[in-house]
Design a protein around this motif. Structure first.
Motif, short mmCIF file in Angstrom:
data_model
loop_
_atom_site.label_atom_id
_atom_site.label_comp_id
_atom_site.label_asym_id
_atom_site.label_seq_id
_atom_site.Cartn_x
_atom_site.Cartn_y
_atom_site.Cartn_z
N UNK A 1 53.04 -3.30 -7.63
CA UNK A 1 53.64 -3.54 -6.32
C UNK A 1 52.73 -4.37 -5.43
N UNK A 2 51.43 -4.19 -5.58
CA UNK A 2 50.51 -5.03 -4.82
C UNK A 2 50.73 -6.50 -5.15
N UNK A 3 50.81 -6.82 -6.44
CA UNK A 3 51.04 -8.21 -6.85
C UNK A 3 52.40 -8.70 -6.36
N UNK A 4 53.42 -7.87 -6.51
CA UNK A 4 54.77 -8.25 -6.09
C UNK A 4 54.83 -8.53 -4.59
N UNK A 5 54.28 -7.65 -3.79
CA UNK A 5 54.38 -7.81 -2.34
C UNK A 5 53.52 -8.96 -1.83
N UNK A 6 52.39 -9.18 -2.47
CA UNK A 6 51.52 -10.28 -2.02
C UNK A 6 52.07 -11.65 -2.39
N UNK A 7 52.66 -11.76 -3.57
CA UNK A 7 53.03 -13.08 -4.10
C UNK A 7 54.53 -13.32 -4.14
N UNK A 8 55.32 -12.23 -4.07
CA UNK A 8 56.76 -12.38 -4.24
C UNK A 8 57.18 -12.49 -5.70
N UNK A 9 56.23 -12.40 -6.61
CA UNK A 9 56.49 -12.52 -8.05
C UNK A 9 55.99 -11.27 -8.76
N UNK A 10 56.80 -10.61 -9.56
CA UNK A 10 56.31 -9.43 -10.29
C UNK A 10 55.34 -9.83 -11.40
N UNK A 11 54.46 -8.93 -11.80
CA UNK A 11 53.45 -9.27 -12.81
C UNK A 11 54.01 -9.85 -14.10
N UNK A 12 55.16 -9.36 -14.55
CA UNK A 12 55.70 -9.80 -15.84
C UNK A 12 56.10 -11.28 -15.83
N UNK A 13 56.21 -11.89 -14.64
CA UNK A 13 56.62 -13.30 -14.59
C UNK A 13 55.44 -14.25 -14.44
N UNK A 14 54.24 -13.71 -14.40
CA UNK A 14 53.07 -14.57 -14.39
C UNK A 14 52.78 -15.08 -15.80
N UNK A 15 52.18 -16.26 -15.94
CA UNK A 15 51.82 -16.78 -17.27
C UNK A 15 50.81 -15.87 -17.95
N UNK A 16 50.79 -15.92 -19.29
CA UNK A 16 49.91 -15.04 -20.05
C UNK A 16 48.65 -15.76 -20.54
N UNK A 17 47.56 -15.00 -20.54
CA UNK A 17 46.35 -15.43 -21.25
C UNK A 17 46.55 -15.12 -22.72
N UNK A 18 46.47 -16.10 -23.60
CA UNK A 18 46.80 -15.85 -25.02
C UNK A 18 45.80 -14.94 -25.69
N UNK B 1 58.68 3.36 -7.42
CA UNK B 1 59.04 2.91 -8.77
C UNK B 1 60.40 2.22 -8.76
N UNK B 2 61.35 2.75 -8.00
CA UNK B 2 62.67 2.13 -7.92
C UNK B 2 62.60 0.76 -7.26
N UNK B 3 61.72 0.59 -6.28
CA UNK B 3 61.53 -0.73 -5.67
C UNK B 3 61.07 -1.74 -6.72
N UNK B 4 60.10 -1.33 -7.54
CA UNK B 4 59.62 -2.22 -8.60
C UNK B 4 60.70 -2.48 -9.64
N UNK B 5 61.45 -1.44 -9.99
CA UNK B 5 62.49 -1.56 -11.01
C UNK B 5 63.57 -2.55 -10.61
N UNK B 6 63.92 -2.59 -9.32
CA UNK B 6 64.95 -3.52 -8.85
C UNK B 6 64.50 -4.98 -9.05
N UNK B 7 63.22 -5.22 -8.88
CA UNK B 7 62.69 -6.58 -9.01
C UNK B 7 62.33 -6.94 -10.44
N UNK B 8 61.86 -5.94 -11.21
CA UNK B 8 61.37 -6.23 -12.56
C UNK B 8 61.46 -4.98 -13.43
N UNK B 9 62.59 -4.78 -14.11
CA UNK B 9 62.70 -3.62 -15.01
C UNK B 9 61.60 -3.62 -16.07
N UNK B 10 61.15 -4.79 -16.49
CA UNK B 10 60.09 -4.85 -17.50
C UNK B 10 58.79 -4.24 -16.98
N UNK B 11 58.44 -4.57 -15.74
CA UNK B 11 57.24 -3.98 -15.16
C UNK B 11 57.40 -2.49 -14.92
N UNK B 12 58.59 -2.07 -14.49
CA UNK B 12 58.83 -0.64 -14.26
C UNK B 12 58.68 0.15 -15.56
#
Length: 302
Positions: A163-180, A138-149
């Motif tokens: 964490x799967x998304x973060x480690x695979x893409x280098x981008x945390x889920x909260x920074x991906x575009x949204x489906x409206x 959880x702390x690993x995720x929090x360092x990259x994206x407090x919103x996702x944590x």
């Protein structure tokens, strides 16, 4: 397009009873936004409406999965939006009811368009979770994206996915575009005093044990020896520990009470920051019923 009403709030605040009561007076159907009521057989510990109550007031997204299945937010979103459209097509009012904040947020604010899950990466993360513990990951995720944590909270399945998304893409889920979102929403959040709510939660936990929660969990484990998703539900996890001989029955009850109060605190924090068209109803019991009824009639011409 007319908005869809949402009744949200912490566990034990009376959402289900209010929806049932108003559903017998008004032409509405309930769209459940509860992450545990989706499971068949999880009845006592979820305070699920009985079959008779659901016959009087139709409920959607209740009893749709077996306990060993996982309900993703994307799947919830597809099912909920389809149900909302069907209820509207019949000329009735869909009412979203629940306390799973992430489900409600995804419905009303849109869902991040994430890549499909990678089972191999997730399996490795589950092993790492068991070895290193929840807090380290959880702390690993929090360092990259407090919103996702914050969104993950104490949920290990959400932590593994993030964490799967973060480690695979280098981008945390909260920074991906949204489906409206497909529909607009108006939300009413029940906001009773904590002392009132916590007393109700303790009474409810004791009543669930008295009604046969232990027997319900025992039966579920006999039918579904591997039900990791459903066993994350509060009450079920604590009773399962008792059945495994890890502690006594009274300790299981006390753990249940502590867990449900901690969950309610997290819900207060989550719903305090709820975006969009939101009203708060700082009452419980009969006053909550009157306030909710007046809010529905004011905003939805009922």
């Amino acid at each position: 397009m007319e908005a869809v009403p949402v009744l949200a709030g912490p566990t034990g605040s009376g959402k289900t009873l209010l929806a049932l009561r108003l559903g017998e007076e008004l032409p509405l159907e309930v769209i459940s936004a509860d992450a545990t009521m989706v499971y068949r057989g999880l009845d006592i510990g979820t305070d699920k409406p009985s079959p008779g109550e659901r016959a009087r007031v139709p409920h959607h997204l209740v009893d749709v999965l077996e306990p060993y299945e996982a309900m993703s937010v994307a799947r919830f979103l597809d099912l909920a939006e389809e149900a909302i459209a069907e209820v509207r097509a019949r000329g009735r009012l869909p009412l979203v009811v629940g306390g799973t904040g992430y489900y409600i947020r995804a419905l009303s604010e849109g869902l991040h368009d994430l890549p499909p899950p990678d089972p191999g990466v997730q399996e490795a993360l589950w092993r790492e979770l068991r070895e290193r513990g929840f807090q380290a990951l959880w702390e690993e995720l929090s360092r990259e994206s407090p919103e996702d944590a914050f969104r993950v909270g104490k949920n290990p399945r959400r932590l593994v996915r993030a964490l799967e998304v973060l480690r695979r893409t280098g981008t945390p889920p909260a920074r991906f575009p949204k489906r409206p979102p497909r529909f607009p929403y108006k939300k009413l959040v029940l906001w009773p005093e904590r002392a009132w709510l916590f007393q109700r939660l303790e009474e409810r936990a004791r009543a669930q044990f008295a009604r046969g929660l232990v027997e319900e969990v025992k039966g579920l484990l006999a039918r579904y020896p591997e039900m990791p998703t459903a066993l994350q539900a509060i009450g079920y996890k604590e009773v399962a520990g008792y059945l495994r001989g890890e502690y006594g029955l009274e300790e299981a009850l006390l753990r249940d009470i502590r867990a449900v109060k901690a969950y309610a605190k997290r819900q207060y924090t989550w719903f305090r920051h709820e975006p969009g068209d939101v009203a708060y109803l700082p009452r419980g019991g009969e006053e909550a019923y009157l306030g909710f009824r007046d809010w529905l009639r004011l905003h939805f011409r009922l």
